[in-house]
Design an enzyme around this catalytic site. Structure first.
Site, PDB file in Angstrom:
ATOM      1  N   GLU A 177      32.960  45.219  59.688  1.00 16.75           N
ATOM      2  CA  GLU A 177      31.781  44.359  59.710  1.00 16.75           C
ATOM      3  C   GLU A 177      31.877  43.301  60.810  1.00 16.75           C
ATOM      4  OE1 GLU A 177      30.644  44.811  54.957  1.00 16.75           O
ATOM      5  OE2 GLU A 177      31.813  43.095  55.634  1.00 16.75           O
ATOM      6  N   ASP A 192      42.348  39.403  42.768  1.00 16.67           N
ATOM      7  CA  ASP A 192      43.214  39.908  43.832  1.00 16.67           C
ATOM      8  C   ASP A 192      44.678  39.544  43.652  1.00 16.67           C
ATOM      9  OD1 ASP A 192      40.946  40.909  44.945  1.00 16.67           O
ATOM     10  OD2 ASP A 192      40.845  39.498  46.617  1.00 16.67           O
ATOM     11  N   ALA A 227      35.483  42.210  44.517  1.00 14.98           N
ATOM     12  CA  ALA A 227      34.842  41.232  43.639  1.00 14.98           C
ATOM     13  C   ALA A 227      34.667  41.759  42.218  1.00 14.98           C
ATOM     14  CB  ALA A 227      33.488  40.826  44.223  1.00 14.98           C
ATOM     15  N   GLN A 228      34.267  43.015  42.074  1.00 17.36           N
ATOM     16  CA  GLN A 228      33.957  43.542  40.748  1.00 17.36           C
ATOM     17  C   GLN A 228      35.141  43.523  39.782  1.00 17.36           C
ATOM     18  OE1 GLN A 228      31.317  44.411  38.923  1.00 17.36           O
ATOM     19  NE2 GLN A 228      30.054  43.552  40.549  1.00 17.36           N
TER      20      GLN A 228
END
Length: 443
Positions: A174, A308, A321-322
């Site tokens: 990205e 994490d 994130a999930q």
């Protein structure tokens, strides 16, 4: 603030370390529970890390992706926020020690502090590269980039310019894609003194493909999309050393090559913060805290680790994130059940999928119960989901406005810029000699 370890409490005290995806989900899911909650974070804000690269590439303001953690009390009065850094933990006494001499006593402790960049012991990486895991780091990348360009605009291009991104995961892809679009679309207008064909965006990845978690056909699409944007892909290539003026790379059995670069963005791997070693918790791969099927830290009563920073050696979850959000909900459920003398089933992660964007109208997505997607539709879903996941309507509106200006109004070149240092001209007559065409190419 008074020493909280000496305060008399009539309700169980839940201490949550870390105001990220996991920590906030614990707090919010205990909103109606008969407990007192203290949320601790070293920053006064939550950072939406998936969009930090947009701050680094001058498309979003830092305020667009950060949220005031004290605002959590707007709809919840059983929580207080405490800004501080946890220095050590005493689990026999159930104490959490913070910088400044403060200590907190807990009945339940949730560790959700996130992670930091892993430099894998590569010489010079920690000193000379720029990670993308904090707001300050994103701003450092942005300001270094514009200082680099301003210097080239004044002093001319006696050599090519290069920005190197290390790591072919979602953040690396990205970032490289956004930098390439900035060069391709904004540079010819904003910096007519600079020849865009002599500005190189290089992505270095050790594996022979990018976006390892995705299906092969989506990886191939991402690779083609990067190449379409003229990103210099160095796949199957490892970083041997990072220097102040570039990186030394090597492709398999070939000779090492030095890539002279003004900026090296580090998006390759994560590890637990060094301070976690002082917290008296068991650590496994990547220095992550080991926990069980209920996200309880091995060997410790009423201590949990989520997100994490945690790992179940028997069932490692992706660092996304999930898992953190779902883990936060499970821990809150477990605490409420424990207070009621009940039990809950072990945590089970529900994989909703993952996605990554390469640039305007270009993304890849693997979403549960849907076919694998790429291109414009995947990009629309990516934009919508990331705006929806932001905390606070003000952040959502600001992000929608700024991303709309970037992706829908290509006629706008009004990037979000900070301060850059003064430029020293190497040759006071360089601008007199520079003939610049309307398209920004030197004649």
């Amino acid at each position: 603030m008074a020493d909280n370890s000496t305060e008399e409490r009539t309700r169980p005290h839940v201490v949550v370390v870390g105001g990220g995806f996991g920590g906030l989900n614990v707090v919010r899911n205990l909103r109606k529970a008969d407990v007192d909650i203290t949320l601790i974070d070293r920053h006064a804000y939550n950072t939406f890390n998936p969009l930090l690269y947009q701050v680094a590439t001058a498309s979003l303001n830092p305020g667009d992706v950060t949220w005031f953690l004290r605002a959590v009390r707007a709809k919840q009065d059983n929580v207080i926020f405490l800004k501080g850094t946890v220095t050590s933990m005493d689990h026999e006494q159930r104490l959490v020690h913070l910088d400044g001499g403060l200590e907190l006593q807990y009945d339940y402790l949730v560790i959700a502090c996130g992670v930091t960049a892993n430099f894998f012991g590569i010489p010079g990486a920690a000193e000379h590269s720029l990670p993308l895991y904090k707001r300050s780091q994103a701003l450092a990348v942005r300001d270094r980039m514009f200082a680099y360009l301003e210097n080239a605009a004044v002093n001319g291009q006696d050599e090519d310019l290069r920005l190197v991104v290390v790591g072919g995961g979602a953040t690396g892809v990205e970032t490289a894609g956004a930098l390439a679009e900035l060069r391709n679309n904004d540079l010819p207008v904003a910096y007519p003194e600079i020849d865009p064909s002599r500005v190189h965006i290089t992505l270095v990845e050790m594996q022979d493909f990018v976006l390892a978690p995705f299906a092969p056909k989506l990886r191939d699409y991402a690779k083609r999309s990067l190449e379409k944007r003229n990103v210099d892909l160095r796949l199957g290539t490892s970083v041997k050393e990072v220097r102040a003026d570039g990186v030394l790379v090597q492709r398999k059995d070939e000779e090492p090559e030095f890539l002279k670069s003004g900026i090296v963005v580090w998006a390759s791997g994560i590890t637990a913060h060094d301070v976690v070693k002082n917290w008296n918790v068991p650590q496994g791969r990547g220095q992550r805290i080991e926990m069980d099927e209920h996200l309880r830290v091995h060997g410790l009563k009423n201590v949990f680790a989520i997100g994490d920073v945690s790992i179940n050696p028997d069932d490692a979850l992706p660092q996304l994130a999930q898992p953190a959000m779902q883990g936060g909900k499970h821990v809150a459920k477990y605490i409420k059940a424990d207070l009621a003398g009940e039990t809950v089933k072990p945590f089970k992660y529900f994989d909703k999928g993952t996605m990554a964007t390469i640039g305007k109208a270009s993304a890849v997505a693997e979403i549960r119960f849907m076919p694998k997607m790429k291109g414009f539709l995947a990009w629309l879903i990516w934009v919508g989901l990331h705006i929806f996941m932001l905390l606070g309507n003000r952040n959502r509106f600001a992000t929608l406005t700024n991303l709309g200006a970037k992706y829908l109004l290509w006629g706008s070149h009004n990037v979000i810029i900070g301060e850059t240092p003064p430029i020293e001209a190497k040759d006071p007559h360089v601008l007199e000699r520079a003939k610049v065409s309307p398209r920004g190419r030197r004649r």
